[in-house]
Design an enzyme around this catalytic site. Structure first.
Site, PDB file in Angstrom:
ATOM      1  N   HIS A  10      -1.057   0.144   9.008  1.00  0.00           N
ATOM      2  CA  HIS A  10       0.201   0.791   8.622  1.00  0.00           C
ATOM      3  C   HIS A  10      -0.087   2.073   7.820  1.00  0.00           C
ATOM      4  CE1 HIS A  10       4.504   0.545   7.171  1.00  0.00           C
ATOM      5  NE2 HIS A  10       3.978   1.358   6.278  1.00  0.00           N
ATOM      6  N   GLU A  11      -1.012   1.983   6.855  1.00  0.00           N
ATOM      7  CA  GLU A  11      -1.333   3.163   6.043  1.00  0.00           C
ATOM      8  C   GLU A  11      -2.042   4.231   6.875  1.00  0.00           C
ATOM      9  OE1 GLU A  11       0.280   3.284   3.398  1.00  0.00           O
ATOM     10  OE2 GLU A  11       0.697   1.148   3.307  1.00  0.00           O
ATOM     11  N   GLY A  48       0.834  -1.191   0.000  1.00  0.00           N
ATOM     12  CA  GLY A  48       0.000   0.000   0.000  1.00  0.00           C
ATOM     13  C   GLY A  48       0.866   1.237   0.000  1.00  0.00           C
ATOM     14  N   GLN A  54       3.389   9.837   1.270  1.00  0.00           N
ATOM     15  CA  GLN A  54       4.617   9.170   0.818  1.00  0.00           C
ATOM     16  C   GLN A  54       5.034   9.627  -0.580  1.00  0.00           C
ATOM     17  OE1 GLN A  54       3.156   5.038   2.019  1.00  0.00           O
ATOM     18  NE2 GLN A  54       5.357   4.858   2.284  1.00  0.00           N
ATOM     19  N   CYS A  66       8.268  -0.832   5.076  1.00  0.00           N
ATOM     20  CA  CYS A  66       7.630   0.375   4.561  1.00  0.00           C
ATOM     21  C   CYS A  66       8.401   0.855   3.342  1.00  0.00           C
ATOM     22  CB  CYS A  66       7.645   1.454   5.645  1.00  0.00           C
ATOM     23  SG  CYS A  66       6.916   3.007   5.103  1.00  0.00           S
ATOM     24  N   LEU A  67       7.685   1.269   2.308  1.00  0.00           N
ATOM     25  CA  LEU A  67       8.355   1.747   1.093  1.00  0.00           C
ATOM     26  C   LEU A  67       9.172   3.015   1.349  1.00  0.00           C
ATOM     27  CD1 LEU A  67       5.557   1.163  -1.590  1.00  0.00           C
ATOM     28  CD2 LEU A  67       7.581  -0.236  -1.157  1.00  0.00           C
ATOM     29  N   HIS A 118       0.471   6.277   8.548  1.00  0.00           N
ATOM     30  CA  HIS A 118       1.047   7.285   7.654  1.00  0.00           C
ATOM     31  C   HIS A 118       0.186   8.552   7.637  1.00  0.00           C
ATOM     32  CE1 HIS A 118       4.554   5.487   5.885  1.00  0.00           C
ATOM     33  NE2 HIS A 118       3.915   4.407   5.482  1.00  0.00           N
TER      34      HIS A 118
END
Ligand code: NI
Length: 170
Positions: A135-136, A46, A51, A93-94, A139
């Site tokens: 997680h998202e 995701g 991000q 995480c990206l 963010h």
């Protein structure tokens, strides 16, 4: 459609709390499509709008995660409405490439939001998908997965991230 540049965790935009979206216009739909492509290309689960530098309350997530397929959806102004149980599992995480940690999350969640057509949507998720949603959501609050860990562990991961970043720059 362009692949977007993913900001890393040193960028202050990752610490910004997202603004609620009032208008779903063509620009937002385009952003969401680009974010989906970017997520697929980066092999992520995701991606939140901050991000890619835009602190809006929007993320994309791959509902296909546990089925081994891809089914990316967009959630606008999401809210987690129920959480149950606990589960510790590995998370990455990206925006913090190549750094992983065991993170405690709710095992099951219910999440509500709005899709790109302006309709209210609701998902129930467990396991890895529930983790991805949480997680998202973090963010969107300007939080990163390592904020859920103790300071010593977090500092260790930060050093690891900076070391990897330096290796790439060399
Ligand atoms: Ni992330």
């Amino acid at each position: 459609m362009p692949i977007l540049t993913i900001k890393n965790c040193l960028d202050p935009v990752l610490r910004k709390k997202s603004q609620l979206i009032e208008n779903i216009d063509d620009e937002l739909v385009q952003l969401s499509q680009d974010m989906m492509e970017t997520t697929l290309e980066a092999r992520g689960a995701g991606l939140a709008a901050n991000q890619v530098g835009l602190p809006y309350s929007l993320f994309v997530v791959d509902l296909g995660l546990e089925k081994g397929t891809h089914e990316l959806v967009t959630l606008v102004n999401p809210v987690i409405t129920a959480m149950e149980g606990e589960e510790i599992a590995e998370e990455g995480c990206l925006s913090i490439p190549e750094v992983y940690a065991q993170v405690k999350r709710a095992k099951q969640i219910e999440i509500k939001g709005i899709d790109l057509d302006g309709n209210e949507v609701r998902y129930e998720a467990e396991g890895y998908l529930a983790r991805a949603f949480q997680h998202e959501m973090d963010h969107l609050e300007g939080s990163l997965f390592w904020d859920n860990l103790g300071k010593i562990k977090r500092d260790l991961l930060k050093r690891k991230f900076k070391k990897k970043l330096k290796e790439k720059e060399e």
